[in-house]
Design a protein around this motif. Structure first.
Motif, mmCIF file in Angstrom:
data_model
loop_
_atom_site.group_PDB
_atom_site.id
_atom_site.type_symbol
_atom_site.label_atom_id
_atom_site.label_comp_id
_atom_site.label_asym_id
_atom_site.label_seq_id
_atom_site.Cartn_x
_atom_site.Cartn_y
_atom_site.Cartn_z
ATOM 1 N N GLU A 18 -5.428 -38.206 10.495
ATOM 2 C CA GLU A 18 -4.719 -39.488 10.459
ATOM 3 C C GLU A 18 -3.684 -39.574 11.571
ATOM 4 O OE1 GLU A 18 -5.567 -42.037 8.600
ATOM 5 O OE2 GLU A 18 -7.193 -40.803 7.795
ATOM 6 N N SER A 19 -3.934 -38.850 12.668
ATOM 7 C CA SER A 19 -3.034 -38.852 13.816
ATOM 8 C C SER A 19 -3.832 -38.951 15.108
ATOM 9 C CB SER A 19 -2.194 -37.559 13.860
ATOM 10 O OG SER A 19 -1.480 -37.361 12.668
ATOM 11 N N SER A 20 -3.167 -39.409 16.156
ATOM 12 C CA SER A 20 -3.662 -39.333 17.532
ATOM 13 C C SER A 20 -5.075 -39.916 17.689
ATOM 14 C CB SER A 20 -3.609 -37.875 17.984
ATOM 15 O OG SER A 20 -3.874 -37.744 19.367
ATOM 16 N N ILE A 21 -5.901 -39.232 18.483
ATOM 17 C CA ILE A 21 -7.221 -39.752 18.857
ATOM 18 C C ILE A 21 -8.127 -39.936 17.650
ATOM 19 C CG2 ILE A 21 -9.360 -39.190 20.083
ATOM 20 C CD1 ILE A 21 -7.196 -40.184 21.915
ATOM 21 N N LEU A 22 -8.079 -39.006 16.694
ATOM 22 C CA LEU A 22 -8.964 -39.125 15.525
ATOM 23 C C LEU A 22 -8.646 -40.373 14.708
ATOM 24 C CD1 LEU A 22 -9.331 -35.444 14.281
ATOM 25 C CD2 LEU A 22 -10.894 -36.796 15.683
ATOM 26 N N LYS A 23 -7.378 -40.682 14.577
ATOM 27 C CA LYS A 23 -6.987 -41.900 13.848
ATOM 28 C C LYS A 23 -7.445 -43.149 14.606
ATOM 29 C CE LYS A 23 -3.004 -44.431 12.040
ATOM 30 N NZ LYS A 23 -1.521 -44.464 11.915
ATOM 31 N N LYS A 24 -7.213 -43.161 15.933
ATOM 32 C CA LYS A 24 -7.606 -44.322 16.740
ATOM 33 C C LYS A 24 -9.124 -44.514 16.736
ATOM 34 C CE LYS A 24 -3.610 -44.013 19.814
ATOM 35 N NZ LYS A 24 -3.141 -43.691 21.189
ATOM 36 N N ALA A 25 -9.861 -43.394 16.784
ATOM 37 C CA ALA A 25 -11.320 -43.483 16.782
ATOM 38 C C ALA A 25 -11.837 -44.075 15.485
ATOM 39 C CB ALA A 25 -11.925 -42.097 16.997
ATOM 40 N N TYR A 31 -16.339 -43.641 14.522
ATOM 41 C CA TYR A 31 -16.880 -42.708 13.535
ATOM 42 C C TYR A 31 -16.198 -42.972 12.212
ATOM 43 C CZ TYR A 31 -12.963 -39.417 12.794
ATOM 44 O OH TYR A 31 -11.784 -38.833 12.413
ATOM 45 N N ASP A 32 -16.786 -42.416 11.169
ATOM 46 C CA ASP A 32 -16.171 -42.466 9.849
ATOM 47 C C ASP A 32 -16.334 -41.090 9.225
ATOM 48 O OD1 ASP A 32 -14.798 -43.494 7.736
ATOM 49 O OD2 ASP A 32 -16.555 -44.372 6.768
ATOM 50 N N LEU A 102 -23.633 -32.426 19.791
ATOM 51 C CA LEU A 102 -23.337 -33.002 18.473
ATOM 52 C C LEU A 102 -22.873 -34.453 18.575
ATOM 53 C CD1 LEU A 102 -21.529 -29.992 16.741
ATOM 54 C CD2 LEU A 102 -23.894 -30.754 16.435
ATOM 55 N N ALA A 103 -22.274 -34.818 19.704
ATOM 56 C CA ALA A 103 -21.803 -36.190 19.889
ATOM 57 C C ALA A 103 -22.954 -37.194 19.949
ATOM 58 C CB ALA A 103 -20.948 -36.292 21.152
ATOM 59 N N GLN A 104 -24.183 -36.699 20.110
ATOM 60 C CA GLN A 104 -25.352 -37.575 20.132
ATOM 61 C C GLN A 104 -25.905 -37.847 18.737
ATOM 62 O OE1 GLN A 104 -26.139 -38.863 23.167
ATOM 63 N NE2 GLN A 104 -24.380 -37.630 23.818
ATOM 64 N N GLU A 105 -25.395 -37.149 17.734
ATOM 65 C CA GLU A 105 -25.914 -37.276 16.366
ATOM 66 C C GLU A 105 -25.312 -38.482 15.656
ATOM 67 O OE1 GLU A 105 -28.232 -35.374 14.963
ATOM 68 O OE2 GLU A 105 -28.435 -34.043 16.688
ATOM 69 N N ASP A 106 -26.069 -39.031 14.716
ATOM 70 C CA ASP A 106 -25.578 -40.144 13.892
ATOM 71 C C ASP A 106 -24.879 -39.649 12.627
ATOM 72 O OD1 ASP A 106 -26.590 -42.139 15.602
ATOM 73 O OD2 ASP A 106 -28.575 -41.966 14.688
ATOM 74 N N HIS A 107 -25.274 -38.479 12.149
ATOM 75 C CA HIS A 107 -24.728 -37.975 10.884
ATOM 76 C C HIS A 107 -24.633 -36.451 10.966
ATOM 77 C CE1 HIS A 107 -25.116 -37.788 6.177
ATOM 78 N NE2 HIS A 107 -23.912 -37.453 6.593
ATOM 79 N N VAL A 153 -15.521 -36.047 18.536
ATOM 80 C CA VAL A 153 -15.140 -37.466 18.421
ATOM 81 C C VAL A 153 -14.607 -38.001 19.741
ATOM 82 C CG1 VAL A 153 -13.482 -39.030 17.336
ATOM 83 C CG2 VAL A 153 -14.793 -37.432 15.934
ATOM 84 N N ARG A 154 -13.875 -37.190 20.493
ATOM 85 C CA ARG A 154 -13.317 -37.678 21.758
ATOM 86 C C ARG A 154 -14.409 -37.985 22.790
ATOM 87 N NH1 ARG A 154 -12.062 -34.504 25.807
ATOM 88 N NH2 ARG A 154 -9.950 -35.319 26.012
ATOM 89 N N LEU A 155 -15.633 -37.504 22.536
ATOM 90 C CA LEU A 155 -16.753 -37.779 23.440
ATOM 91 C C LEU A 155 -17.507 -39.050 23.076
ATOM 92 C CD1 LEU A 155 -18.235 -34.161 23.731
ATOM 93 C CD2 LEU A 155 -16.814 -35.349 25.413
ATOM 94 N N LEU A 156 -17.209 -39.624 21.918
ATOM 95 C CA LEU A 156 -17.927 -40.820 21.489
ATOM 96 C C LEU A 156 -17.531 -42.018 22.348
ATOM 97 C CD1 LEU A 156 -17.666 -40.391 17.610
ATOM 98 C CD2 LEU A 156 -19.561 -39.729 19.108
#
Length: 246
Positions: A18-25, A31-32, A102-107, A153-156
């Motif tokens: 819930e911080s930084s890049i992961l929160k913004k993404a 992603y979820d 892994l950034a190419q995966e949907d799930h 996530v930062r690669l998405l």
């Protein structure tokens, strides 16, 4: 991307996710994620998810039933065939290339281990991958899962403000990143290299490539595969080696 994390300690993730890049993404819907306490899937009346190992030995081992049932439920609900990754010190050493894959995966489902490890049937019958973030032992797989999530996530698409940032990061091209400088150009008598102030982008690119190779050669020579270097990079590397031997 949909990310499910199986863990006995979901509260560990809140500050990081819930911080930084992961929160913004997540806000950008890149992603979820879902934190799944696999203790909720156990059929044991005492909510136990571990048991003694056959043959004796110290410590407890995670039982297959709760993890199998949790993964099968997540697959059914998502109607997908995800990568199921065990966070485990016996796994494949984690790398930028693995993050890009892994950034190419949907799930993706990350399974955080605890105690003395997993029942072997979880590895052989359920997991598609095993990942280790280093040759050391942690209390559990949660910290490793956070590392993997952040690096993926930062690669998405559209997560970083500048898409070039991810492309130029250390390890993205098998080399460490070149040095960076910002204002002021003179800080306590230490000057920014003149080439970076020149405005000559060709010279700047050449300087950065040289410094990237130099830093990699000095700090992580194991990363350099000379068979994959361009002719220009090989020439620069030869200069670096020659200067080093003087």
């Amino acid at each position: 991307m949909k990310l499910d994390i199986l863990t006995l300690f979901p509260e560990m993730f809140k500050g990081v996710f819930e911080s930084s890049i992961l929160k913004k993404a997540k806000e950008k819907k890149a992603y979820d994620y879902q934190l799944v306490d696999f203790r909720e899937y156990t059929e044991n009346k005492h909510k136990k998810v571990d048991d003694y190992t056959y043959g004796g030995g110290a410590g407890m081992v995670l039982s297959p039933q709760p993890i199998f049932d949790a993964v099968e439920d997540l697959k059914k609900r998502a109607n997908s065939n995800p990568r199921v990754i065990l966070m485990c010190p016996q796994g494949e050493p984690y790398s930028q290339k693995k993050a890009e894959e892994l950034a190419q995966e949907d799930h993706v489902i990350l399974v955080c281990g605890h105690y003395e490890g997993f029942d072997e049937r979880i590895r052989t019958e359920l997991a598609t991958d095993e990942i280790s973030i280093g040759d050391y032992v942690l209390t559990g797989g949660e910290l490793g899962a956070m590392v993997v999530t952040d690096s993926v996530v930062r690669l998405l698409p559209e997560v970083l403000g500048n898409e070039q940032s991810a492309q130029e990061d250390s390890f993205s091209n098998d080399l460490l990143e070149h040095p960076h400088y910002t204002r002021p150009s003179d800080f306590r008598g230490h000057q920014v290299p003149d080439v970076l102030l020149s405005g000559n982008h060709k010279k700047i690119d050449e300087w950065r490539e040289y410094e990237s190779l130099k830093r990699t050669y000095e700090r992580r020579p194991d990363l350099i595969n000379e068979d994959q270097l361009t002719a220009q990079q090989q020439k620069l590397l030869n200069e670096i080696k020659a200067n080093k031997s003087l």
